[in-house]
Design an enzyme around this catalytic site. Sequence first.
Site, PDB file in Angstrom:
ATOM      1  N   TYR A  19      43.411 -10.211 -14.551  1.00  0.00           N
ATOM      2  CA  TYR A  19      42.144 -10.949 -14.602  1.00  0.00           C
ATOM      3  C   TYR A  19      42.381 -12.360 -15.134  1.00  0.00           C
ATOM      4  O   TYR A  19      41.913 -13.345 -14.554  1.00  0.00           O
ATOM      5  CB  TYR A  19      41.142 -10.179 -15.473  1.00  0.00           C
ATOM      6  CG  TYR A  19      39.925 -10.976 -15.839  1.00  0.00           C
ATOM      7  CD1 TYR A  19      38.956 -11.267 -14.877  1.00  0.00           C
ATOM      8  CD2 TYR A  19      39.734 -11.441 -17.135  1.00  0.00           C
ATOM      9  CE1 TYR A  19      37.831 -12.010 -15.207  1.00  0.00           C
ATOM     10  CE2 TYR A  19      38.614 -12.178 -17.461  1.00  0.00           C
ATOM     11  CZ  TYR A  19      37.666 -12.464 -16.504  1.00  0.00           C
ATOM     12  OH  TYR A  19      36.565 -13.202 -16.836  1.00  0.00           O
ATOM     13  N   GLU A  41      28.616 -10.317 -17.620  1.00  0.00           N
ATOM     14  CA  GLU A  41      28.545 -10.881 -18.974  1.00  0.00           C
ATOM     15  C   GLU A  41      27.347 -10.332 -19.738  1.00  0.00           C
ATOM     16  O   GLU A  41      27.433 -10.099 -20.944  1.00  0.00           O
ATOM     17  CB  GLU A  41      28.482 -12.414 -18.933  1.00  0.00           C
ATOM     18  CG  GLU A  41      29.732 -13.084 -18.431  1.00  0.00           C
ATOM     19  CD  GLU A  41      30.941 -12.967 -19.337  1.00  0.00           C
ATOM     20  OE1 GLU A  41      30.823 -12.495 -20.482  1.00  0.00           O
ATOM     21  OE2 GLU A  41      32.039 -13.340 -18.894  1.00  0.00           O
ATOM     22  N   TRP A  49      35.028  -7.304 -23.536  1.00  0.00           N
ATOM     23  CA  TRP A  49      35.115  -7.639 -22.121  1.00  0.00           C
ATOM     24  C   TRP A  49      35.949  -6.618 -21.361  1.00  0.00           C
ATOM     25  O   TRP A  49      35.649  -6.284 -20.222  1.00  0.00           O
ATOM     26  CB  TRP A  49      35.657  -9.054 -21.950  1.00  0.00           C
ATOM     27  CG  TRP A  49      35.759  -9.484 -20.522  1.00  0.00           C
ATOM     28  CD1 TRP A  49      36.891  -9.807 -19.838  1.00  0.00           C
ATOM     29  CD2 TRP A  49      34.684  -9.621 -19.569  1.00  0.00           C
ATOM     30  NE1 TRP A  49      36.589 -10.136 -18.531  1.00  0.00           N
ATOM     31  CE2 TRP A  49      35.244 -10.034 -18.348  1.00  0.00           C
ATOM     32  CE3 TRP A  49      33.309  -9.429 -19.645  1.00  0.00           C
ATOM     33  CZ2 TRP A  49      34.482 -10.258 -17.211  1.00  0.00           C
ATOM     34  CZ3 TRP A  49      32.545  -9.660 -18.499  1.00  0.00           C
ATOM     35  CH2 TRP A  49      33.133 -10.067 -17.307  1.00  0.00           C
TER      36      TRP A  49
END
Length: 188
Positions: A19, A41, A49
């Site tokens: 990522y 988000e 995350w």
Amino acid sequence: MQSKHRCGWCVGDDLYEAYHDQEWGVPVYDDDTLFEFLILETFQAGLSWITVLRKRENFRKAFDNFDYKTIANYKQAKIDSLLQDAGIIRNKLKVNATVTNAKAFMNVQQEFGSFSKYIWGFVDGKPIKNTLKNYKDAPATTALSDAISKDLKKRGFKFVGSTVIYAHMQTTGMVNDHEVGCFRYDEV
């Protein structure tokens, strides 16, 4: 073969590193991708995350490939089914906020021509390039993320506090918070 220096937050996890290497901080001007990251988000709020990233494909399936036009028309039965889906984060407020945000997203598109024009207008269409030596020095919020958050809330968006918005800015490349020693710093 010498390994590449990466930002410290992603090191040691293959999914995180991929990522980081391929997506994080790359400027995104496409409305579909901007919406996807905005939704991810908002679900990340209060969580890590990596938790969201590991469930990303499940979110994609559950939320009709992040198609905001479809999401904006979700009925209660679909919302109820999402709240039973163990593959996503089952938070009633966040699921409902996703539907609300899809509608607000389309309102912004109608007003500005695209969500991209709206959101990138806050930085004159160009990424802000910070000079962090260590990822831990990155702020959680800035005056700019405060202003964007306030404006989004005024437009009816939910779960778009300043911390969520700053993370969105980092993810979508509105701000380059790669460490200066990271191989991606000059690439994005």
